[in-house]
Design an enzyme around this catalytic site. Structure first.
Site, PDB file in Angstrom:
ATOM      1  N   LYS A 215      -2.237  20.088  58.086  1.00  0.00           N
ATOM      2  CA  LYS A 215      -3.480  20.656  57.544  1.00  0.00           C
ATOM      3  C   LYS A 215      -4.252  21.431  58.620  1.00  0.00           C
ATOM      4  CE  LYS A 215      -7.091  21.485  55.223  1.00  0.00           C
ATOM      5  NZ  LYS A 215      -7.179  22.224  53.975  1.00  0.00           N
ATOM      6  N   CYS A 269     -13.949  25.273  56.453  1.00  0.00           N
ATOM      7  CA  CYS A 269     -12.627  24.793  56.854  1.00  0.00           C
ATOM      8  C   CYS A 269     -12.084  25.529  58.066  1.00  0.00           C
ATOM      9  CB  CYS A 269     -11.676  24.953  55.680  1.00  0.00           C
ATOM     10  SG  CYS A 269     -12.369  24.225  54.189  1.00  0.00           S
TER      11      CYS A 269
HETATM   12  N1  SAJ Z   1     -11.401  36.215  56.559  1.00  0.00           N
HETATM   13  C1  SAJ Z   1     -11.414  37.352  57.349  1.00  0.00           C
HETATM   14  N2  SAJ Z   1     -10.314  38.153  57.348  1.00  0.00           N
HETATM   15  C2  SAJ Z   1      -9.208  37.860  56.604  1.00  0.00           C
HETATM   16  C3  SAJ Z   1      -9.193  36.695  55.823  1.00  0.00           C
HETATM   17  C4  SAJ Z   1     -10.313  35.888  55.813  1.00  0.00           C
HETATM   18  O1  SAJ Z   1     -12.405  37.654  58.039  1.00  0.00           O
HETATM   19  O2  SAJ Z   1      -8.260  38.650  56.661  1.00  0.00           O
HETATM   20  C5  SAJ Z   1     -12.592  35.341  56.537  1.00  0.00           C
HETATM   21  C6  SAJ Z   1     -13.245  35.273  55.157  1.00  0.00           C
HETATM   22  O3  SAJ Z   1     -14.094  36.359  54.955  1.00  0.00           O
HETATM   23  C7  SAJ Z   1     -13.963  33.946  55.243  1.00  0.00           C
HETATM   24  C8  SAJ Z   1     -13.055  33.102  56.118  1.00  0.00           C
HETATM   25  O4  SAJ Z   1     -12.202  34.003  56.778  1.00  0.00           O
HETATM   26  O5  SAJ Z   1     -15.226  34.093  55.866  1.00  0.00           O
HETATM   27  C9  SAJ Z   1     -12.225  32.064  55.399  1.00  0.00           C
HETATM   28  O6  SAJ Z   1     -11.758  32.560  54.160  1.00  0.00           O
HETATM   29  P1  SAJ Z   1     -10.290  32.282  53.597  1.00  0.00           P
HETATM   30  O7  SAJ Z   1     -10.186  32.910  52.272  1.00  0.00           O
HETATM   31  O8  SAJ Z   1      -9.278  32.671  54.588  1.00  0.00           O
HETATM   32  O9  SAJ Z   1     -10.174  30.678  53.514  1.00  0.00           O
HETATM   33  P2  SAJ Z   1     -11.100  29.504  52.879  1.00  0.00           P
HETATM   34  O10 SAJ Z   1     -11.986  28.960  53.962  1.00  0.00           O
HETATM   35  O11 SAJ Z   1     -11.737  29.906  51.620  1.00  0.00           O
HETATM   36  O12 SAJ Z   1      -9.966  28.405  52.535  1.00  0.00           O
HETATM   37  C10 SAJ Z   1      -9.091  27.958  53.557  1.00  0.00           C
HETATM   38  C11 SAJ Z   1      -7.637  28.096  53.047  1.00  0.00           C
HETATM   39  N3  SAJ Z   1      -6.700  27.923  54.144  1.00  0.00           N
HETATM   40  C12 SAJ Z   1      -5.727  28.835  54.394  1.00  0.00           C
HETATM   41  O13 SAJ Z   1      -5.639  29.873  53.797  1.00  0.00           O
HETATM   42  C13 SAJ Z   1      -4.792  28.496  55.512  1.00  0.00           C
HETATM   43  C14 SAJ Z   1      -7.393  27.074  51.959  1.00  0.00           C
HETATM   44  O14 SAJ Z   1      -6.023  27.085  51.553  1.00  0.00           O
HETATM   45  C15 SAJ Z   1      -7.745  25.666  52.475  1.00  0.00           C
HETATM   46  O15 SAJ Z   1      -7.527  24.670  51.488  1.00  0.00           O
HETATM   47  C16 SAJ Z   1      -9.221  25.678  52.822  1.00  0.00           C
HETATM   48  O16 SAJ Z   1      -9.409  26.616  53.882  1.00  0.00           O
HETATM   49  C17 SAJ Z   1      -9.609  24.261  53.238  1.00  0.00           C
HETATM   50  O17 SAJ Z   1     -10.219  23.561  52.417  1.00  0.00           O
HETATM   51  O18 SAJ Z   1      -9.225  23.835  54.325  1.00  0.00           O
END
Ligand code: SAJ
Length: 431
Positions: A215, A269
């Site tokens: 995780k 997360c």
């Molecule tokens: N972000 C960027 N650039 C990108 C992708 C994301 O700046 O190319 C930023 C987003 O804007 C946001 C942050 O990252 O601020 C996180 O967003 P996200 O969509 O990547 O992830 P979360 O936090 O919504 O959910 C994550 C997920 N983990 C992964 O993709 C590895 C989800 O599967 C997990 O279950 C969740 O964390 C968790 O609960 O841990």
């Protein structure tokens, strides 16, 4: 796999993961008791309503509560399977706090019986499932716990992380693969039998310690890759290159897939979990720690770059587009957009207008400030300066002729056709 409707389940913690999990298990036919320390949460769920925002969760909870399959309580009762989904925050110095997990163990200990299965789902530092087992053993010396000297454990204890994406929780809870780590292989098999009843994705077993690390690694992997994109964006700015263009073209390579730069990493997360690894091995977690630092620094960089642009048009009204932590959701937790907008409000006061189609009112971070929530049409009419902080579809769809005359700082790269550069040339150099 046929569902054993005789299996009584207790879910401890009815938050963003616990409540959807409880509701989905209930929908599969197993009776579920949801336990939470908050009377407000318990009352809300028992009345068939929800206290968090998540797509389709309201209808699901209402359905299972009205069918008597889900009920909430402040106190735990006997059950066959206990699922723990409580918060594991980090302190100011980035040390993980597993006190809620241990408290949950102490809550279930008095009602624990031989034959029970106890599953931890909270994101946890490596070793937490064993610490939970030790806590249970301390309180229940009469029950043989797994993985300790002596044979014949009477309960099964496992770790199974949630890995769902906010906004898609109900879909991903059912369809994502699950990694199930047992304190012993027998514990893993017991937990596997439970998850197979309501998960359609593949369920794969391992050890509890590996599952805990899986995780943390998933979210750290994403953090490191976002940091790469954010670092590139700062380098490209300094060189007068369009980073979005560079990433788009580099990603045409069959083995390159660079993520998107932004104003930093939000949510509960990805910006938190890497610290669990760093804390576990500070000496060897060099890339993981640096990625965190790069992503945190990107927020300050965006504030400074946007300020330079704003300073080039004194007195003009400024529209901050977006406050959510990522696109198309109404979740403002740990949002870098909120941090940037708040600092701009501190600097420029009532000149700053906030545009957030997903906000019902001004988020609490702006209470007592002169900030004002306006809609996108107002912003187009009134504000000569735009600071794009979230790539909501609604913003992306604003056509060029409605924004061609705006001075835009676009931290998400949503408008590649914007005629003037994101920052005027002299400001780029100064950045
Ligand atoms: N972000 C960027 N650039 C990108 C992708 C994301 O700046 O190319 C930023 C987003 O804007 C946001 C942050 O990252 O601020 C996180 O967003 P996200 O969509 O990547 O992830 P979360 O936090 O919504 O959910 C994550 C997920 N983990 C992964 O993709 C590895 C989800 O599967 C997990 O279950 C969740 O964390 C968790 O609960 O841990």
């Amino acid at each position: 796999m046929p569902v054993d409707t005789q299996t009584k389940v207790a879910v401890i913690g009815l938050g963003y993961i616990g409540l959807p999990t409880a509701a989905l298990i209930a929908r599969s036919g197993m009776p579920v008791l949801g336990v939470d320390v908050s009377p407000h949460v318990v009352e809300t769920v028992n009345s068939g309503r929800i206290h968090i925002e998540e797509v389709d969760l309201d209808g699901l909870v209402q359905g299972v509560v009205s069918r008597g399959l889900l009920r909430a309580s402040l106190t735990v009762e006997e059950a066959d399977v206990f699922v723990i989904a409580v918060p594991t925050p980090v302190s100011a110095d980035h040390a993980p706090d597993i006190s809620y997990v241990l408290a949950a163990a102490r809550t279930i200990a008095p009602v624990l019986r031989p034959g029970n299965v106890v599953i931890l789902e909270s994101t946890s530092p490596v070793g937490t499932t064993e610490a939970m087992r030790d806590e249970l053993q301390k309180m229940r010396p009469d029950i043989r716990m797994p993985g300790l000297p002596g044979n014949g454990a009477e309960v099964a204890i496992a770790y199974c992380p949630e890995r769902v994406l906010p906004g898609r929780i109900l879909i991903e809870l059912v369809n994502n693969d699950r990694c199930i780590g047992g304190i012993t292989p027998r514990c893993a098999r017991k937990a596997l039998g439970f998850y197979r009843q309501f998960v359609r994705g593949e369920c794969i077993t391992t050890t509890a310690r590996s599952a805990e690390m899986v995780k943390l690694v998933e979210n750290s992997y994403r953090d490191v890759n976002i940091a790469f994109a954010n670092e590139l964006s700062v380098i490209a700015d300094g060189m007068g290159i369009d980073v979005w263009d560079v990433i788009r073209l580099a990603n045409r390579h069959p083995r390159v897939n660079i993520l998107q730069p932004g104003p930093g990493v939000g949510g509960h997360c990805i910006a938190v979990d890497p610290w669990f690894i760093v804390h576990g091995d500070p000496v060897n977690s060099r890339i993981i720690r640096t990625a965190r630092e790069v992503n945190e620094a990107k927020t300050d960089y965006v504030i400074e770059q946007a300020s330079k642009l704003i300073d080039s048009l004194p007195d003009a009204e400024i529209a901050c587009l977006g406050l959510a932590f990522k696109p198309n959701i109404d979740d403002f937790r740990e949002s870098p957009a909120v941090k940037v907008a708040r600092r701009l409000v501190d600097r420029y006061g009532r000149r700053v207008k906030l545009v957030e189609p997903y906000a019902k009112g001004l988020p609490m971070e702006f209470a007592g400030t002169p900030a004002e929530l306006i809609d996108i049409d107002d912003a187009i009419e009134r504000c000569p300066v735009f600071v794009v902080l979230v790539d909501h579809d609604m913003f992306k769809s604003v056509p060029l002729d409605e924004r061609a005359d705006k001075l835009v700082y676009d931290s998400r790269g949503i408008w590649p056709d914007q005629p003037h550069p994101t920052l005027p040339e002299p400001l780029r150099k100064a950045g």
